[in-house]
Design a protein around this motif. Structure first.
Motif, PDB file in Angstrom:
ATOM      1  N   LEU A  38      33.896  34.659  26.849  1.00 19.92           N
ATOM      2  CA  LEU A  38      33.648  33.801  25.843  1.00 19.92           C
ATOM      3  C   LEU A  38      33.659  34.304  24.421  1.00 19.92           C
ATOM      4  O   LEU A  38      34.409  33.803  23.452  1.00 19.92           O
ATOM      5  CB  LEU A  38      32.224  32.875  26.177  1.00 19.92           C
ATOM      6  CG  LEU A  38      32.008  31.716  24.949  1.00 19.92           C
ATOM      7  CD1 LEU A  38      33.130  30.796  24.741  1.00 19.92           C
ATOM      8  CD2 LEU A  38      30.482  31.011  25.627  1.00 19.92           C
ATOM      9  N   ILE A  39      32.911  35.169  24.263  1.00 24.31           N
ATOM     10  CA  ILE A  39      32.682  35.873  22.786  1.00 24.31           C
ATOM     11  C   ILE A  39      34.008  36.385  22.519  1.00 24.31           C
ATOM     12  O   ILE A  39      34.555  36.380  21.330  1.00 24.31           O
ATOM     13  CB  ILE A  39      31.576  36.862  22.744  1.00 24.31           C
ATOM     14  CG1 ILE A  39      30.236  36.477  23.244  1.00 24.31           C
ATOM     15  CG2 ILE A  39      31.610  37.714  21.678  1.00 24.31           C
ATOM     16  CD1 ILE A  39      29.232  37.411  23.480  1.00 24.31           C
ATOM     17  N   ALA A  59      37.019  27.241  25.683  1.00 23.80           N
ATOM     18  CA  ALA A  59      37.483  28.289  24.678  1.00 23.80           C
ATOM     19  C   ALA A  59      39.071  28.385  25.054  1.00 23.80           C
ATOM     20  O   ALA A  59      40.057  28.548  24.343  1.00 23.80           O
ATOM     21  CB  ALA A  59      36.746  29.317  24.648  1.00 23.80           C
ATOM     22  N   LEU A  60      39.237  28.640  26.411  1.00 23.27           N
ATOM     23  CA  LEU A  60      40.837  28.941  26.855  1.00 23.27           C
ATOM     24  C   LEU A  60      41.773  27.761  26.681  1.00 23.27           C
ATOM     25  O   LEU A  60      42.761  27.853  26.191  1.00 23.27           O
ATOM     26  CB  LEU A  60      40.534  29.233  28.313  1.00 23.27           C
ATOM     27  CG  LEU A  60      40.382  30.467  28.985  1.00 23.27           C
ATOM     28  CD1 LEU A  60      40.067  30.511  30.538  1.00 23.27           C
ATOM     29  CD2 LEU A  60      41.295  31.492  28.412  1.00 23.27           C
ATOM     30  N   ILE A 118      32.845  24.623  18.917  1.00 29.71           N
ATOM     31  CA  ILE A 118      32.988  23.698  19.879  1.00 29.71           C
ATOM     32  C   ILE A 118      32.774  24.722  21.446  1.00 29.71           C
ATOM     33  O   ILE A 118      31.768  23.937  22.120  1.00 29.71           O
ATOM     34  CB  ILE A 118      34.345  23.223  20.276  1.00 29.71           C
ATOM     35  CG1 ILE A 118      34.521  22.137  18.992  1.00 29.71           C
ATOM     36  CG2 ILE A 118      34.880  22.700  21.382  1.00 29.71           C
ATOM     37  CD1 ILE A 118      36.160  21.697  18.934  1.00 29.71           C
ATOM     38  N   PRO A 119      33.172  25.811  21.476  1.00 26.40           N
ATOM     39  CA  PRO A 119      32.829  26.705  22.666  1.00 26.40           C
ATOM     40  C   PRO A 119      31.489  26.949  22.620  1.00 26.40           C
ATOM     41  O   PRO A 119      30.765  26.923  23.833  1.00 26.40           O
ATOM     42  CB  PRO A 119      33.797  27.910  22.694  1.00 26.40           C
ATOM     43  CG  PRO A 119      34.761  27.622  21.497  1.00 26.40           C
ATOM     44  CD  PRO A 119      34.202  26.526  20.587  1.00 26.40           C
ATOM     45  N   ILE A 120      30.725  27.483  21.369  1.00 30.75           N
ATOM     46  CA  ILE A 120      29.221  27.748  21.534  1.00 30.75           C
ATOM     47  C   ILE A 120      28.451  26.721  21.601  1.00 30.75           C
ATOM     48  O   ILE A 120      27.343  26.600  22.485  1.00 30.75           O
ATOM     49  CB  ILE A 120      28.932  28.531  20.273  1.00 30.75           C
ATOM     50  CG1 ILE A 120      29.770  29.792  20.156  1.00 30.75           C
ATOM     51  CG2 ILE A 120      27.471  28.621  20.216  1.00 30.75           C
ATOM     52  CD1 ILE A 120      29.527  30.997  21.270  1.00 30.75           C
ATOM     53  N   ASP A 136      47.904  35.952  27.341  1.00 31.15           N
ATOM     54  CA  ASP A 136      47.116  36.317  26.284  1.00 31.15           C
ATOM     55  C   ASP A 136      45.711  36.085  26.465  1.00 31.15           C
ATOM     56  O   ASP A 136      44.753  36.650  26.030  1.00 31.15           O
ATOM     57  CB  ASP A 136      47.630  36.408  24.867  1.00 31.15           C
ATOM     58  CG  ASP A 136      48.976  37.241  24.921  1.00 31.15           C
ATOM     59  OD1 ASP A 136      49.214  38.070  25.645  1.00 31.15           O
ATOM     60  OD2 ASP A 136      49.847  36.964  23.796  1.00 31.15           O
ATOM     61  N   ALA A 137      45.502  34.713  26.529  1.00 33.16           N
ATOM     62  CA  ALA A 137      44.264  33.881  26.452  1.00 33.16           C
ATOM     63  C   ALA A 137      43.468  34.560  27.622  1.00 33.16           C
ATOM     64  O   ALA A 137      42.111  34.951  27.689  1.00 33.16           O
ATOM     65  CB  ALA A 137      44.330  32.457  26.538  1.00 33.16           C
TER      66      ALA A 137
END
Length: 568
Positions: free
Chosen positions: A116-117, A369-370, A302-304, A383-384
């Protein structure tokens, strides 16, 4: 060569002074403690001594586990079989550690947060937040304050903190004539200290795992995550060093080598000393956003935010189902009557399985996040996913240290090391001094090895049984757990071979020795305050609600009356 010679001498000592037959059953910890006596200290001592010599925690923990396995498998003077069977026992200990569902969840959570980071950094989310904050820095004081705030916001990982805050804030603090030494200090002092006490971070899983393992050793069935949260008011150094930074910014006062550095920067404009050799943060390029994209704070928020919300919801519902499936009628009645009350939420959090919840939350946040990276065409699908995998790989070493620390803990239990220590020390150490002693032991080991993780893994299995034997009260055990976790961070913070210390020097482009020297003169007084105004009175039974404010006042007084003013 010296390492192997030292290990050989330890093994010879076992041969000369031990009895011929050694039990291997973990249920015989008490028997083994009586049989081995002083020799039960060999595994942790091997780990500690080799950590001092080699500065390599993985090797030290591995040989510590093997030395214990060798002792347990040695029958008579059959050294060959002891070596072979000891190695087999070592591998079994590691496999059993990984096979434990809790341990597996902890490791998976660490790896998932690493992914995630990496995605958040690659999308430019962290950089966007830093850039927006940097615009508010218009003076030496405000630029340092913004750096401090940004360090608090990037709470989820100390590496990400060190490598993100420095490169972003360095141009701003340079313009305001803030020395690189002060910038490096602010970065370093808001990296591990905040990550170590954050409710969700790459540190939490490791700390909670060690706590759970130690509590099981004394028969406690308390929720390990709940205990972790309860240690936060006793994490005196973590809290006080954050207050110390804020005090130097508010009063604009410094002392020691940092005063010299700040005066030089303000009066001459020299951000580095004449003999400085600044480190270049090449590693930071791995966290830089993809070229050609426009970073947005939402790529981080949003992800965090998903991670935090998913974790808190997970804690509640996981705990809720556990309580409703249990036999405690009183707790069930609380949820049936007022499911959203503070009591109900506290009970739910305390009954939840943190390893499962944190892994699930990190996985959901990673998927979000993806989706952002792919949906916004920041990264292609391959790449993601590759970036996420790269982030997972970056925390592989954490998984290795975890497994070895758990294995060492298992070997120590079988040998009865804690039982022996309790029998020897319970009548010789005044209970009120134990938290201070543990804090100092953690500091020395962590300073010498440059790692908090290894120090926590070595000391936690020993401190919990000892604290429980001296004072069999929950609050006293929690206080000593906090001392282990905090002492490890203080030593790591001061150590010139610490990874976060090195990364902070790199992120701020500061001379590493200058950073270590100036930081040491600030970290040590805060540690002394943590002992004198923190662990000693807390050990005497004074509540943290009184101890912590007194410690904060002592920090403020130190900066105000010892520090010398520098221009703003």
């Amino acid at each position: 060569m010296r390492i192997w010679r030292g290990l050989f001498l330890l093994i010879i000592s076992v041969l000369l002074f031990s009895q011929p037959a050694f039990a291997a059953d973990s249920s015989l910890g008490i028997t083994n403690a009586a049989k081995f006596g002083l020799l039960t200290l060999i595994p942790p001592l091997v780990a500690i001594v080799l950590a001092f010599i080699t500065k390599n925690v993985v090797l030290s923990l591995l040989l510590g586990v093997f030395s214990g396995s060798f002792m347990l498998e040695l029958k008579g003077f059959n050294i060959y079989n002891a070596f072979v069977d000891g190695f087999l026992r070592l591998s079994s200990e590691i496999l059993n550690s990984l096979a434990d569902p809790w341990n597996a969840g902890i490791i998976l959570q660490c790896l998932a947060i690493g992914g995630l980071i990496a995605l958040v950094s690659k999308m430019g989310g962290a950089k966007a937040i830093a850039d927006s904050l940097a615009k508010k820095a218009q003076s030496p004081r405000s630029s340092q304050f913004v750096t401090w705030v940004l360090g608090l916001l990037i709470f989820f990982d100390d590496y990400a903190n060190s490598l993100t805050v420095g490169p972003i804030m360095r141009p701003v603090t340079d313009r305001m004539k803030v020395s690189r030494e002060k910038l490096a200090f602010i970065i370093d002092a808001t990296a591990a200290p905040i990550a170590g006490i954050a409710l969700i971070s790459t540190w939490v899983a490791y700390e909670v795992g060690l706590i759970r393992d130690g509590l099981q050793g004394i028969g406690y069935t308390m929720n390990a995550y709940g205990v972790f949260v309860e240690t936060i008011p006793y994490r005196f150094y973590n809290i006080l060093i954050l207050v110390f930074i804020l005090a130097t910014i508010w009063f604009m006062r410094e002392f020691g080598p940092m005063y010299t550095a700040e005066q030089r920067a303000r009066t001459t404009g020299k951000l580095l000393s004449d003999t400085a050799k600044p480190m270049v943060a090449e590693e930071a390029t791995e966290l830089e956003p993809v070229e050609g994209i426009e970073p947005s704070i939402w790529y981080a928020i949003i992800p965090i935010g998903t991670l935090i919300v998913a974790a808190f919801l997970g804690f509640y519902f996981n705990g809720y189902h556990a309580i409703m499936a249990g036999s405690d009628a009183a707790n069930k009645a609380i949820f049936e009557g007022s499911p959203m009350s503070f009591t109900a939420i506290r009970l739910a959090f305390g009954s939840s399985d943190a390893s499962v919840v944190l892994f699930q939350a990190a996985l959901v946040a990673g998927i979000v996040a993806l989706a952002i990276a792919i949906g916004k065409k920041i990264l292609k699908v391959d790449d993601a996913i590759g970036t996420w995998v790269q982030g997972v790989k970056s925390l592989n070493i954490t998984a290795v240290i975890l497994l070895l620390a758990w294995s060492l803990s298992g070997i120590i239990k079988e040998l009865g090391t804690a039982t022996y220590l309790v029998s020897v020390l319970s009548d010789t150490i005044p209970p009120f001094l134990l938290p201070s002693i543990i804090f100092m032991m953690g500091s020395v080991i962590s300073f010498a090895t440059g790692t908090s993780y290894g120090t926590m893994g070595i000391l936690m299995p020993l401190c919990i049984p000892l604290a429980f034997a001296l004072v069999p009260e929950q609050g006293f055990v929690i206080l000593n757990i906090g001392a282990v976790l905090t002492g490890a961070i203080f030593g790591d913070h001061c150590s010139p071979i610490s990874d976060t210390t090195i990364l902070s020097s790199m992120g701020s482009a500061c001379d590493h020795i200058d950073h270590t020297r100036t930081q040491l003169f600030y970290a040590v007084p805060v540690a002394i305050i943590s002992i004198v105004f923190g662990y000693i009175p807390a050990g005497l039974g004074m509540p943290s609600i009184i101890v912590l404010p007194v410690g904060i006042l002592a920090v403020l007084a130190t900066v105000r009356f010892i520090g010398k003013p520098v221009s703003n």
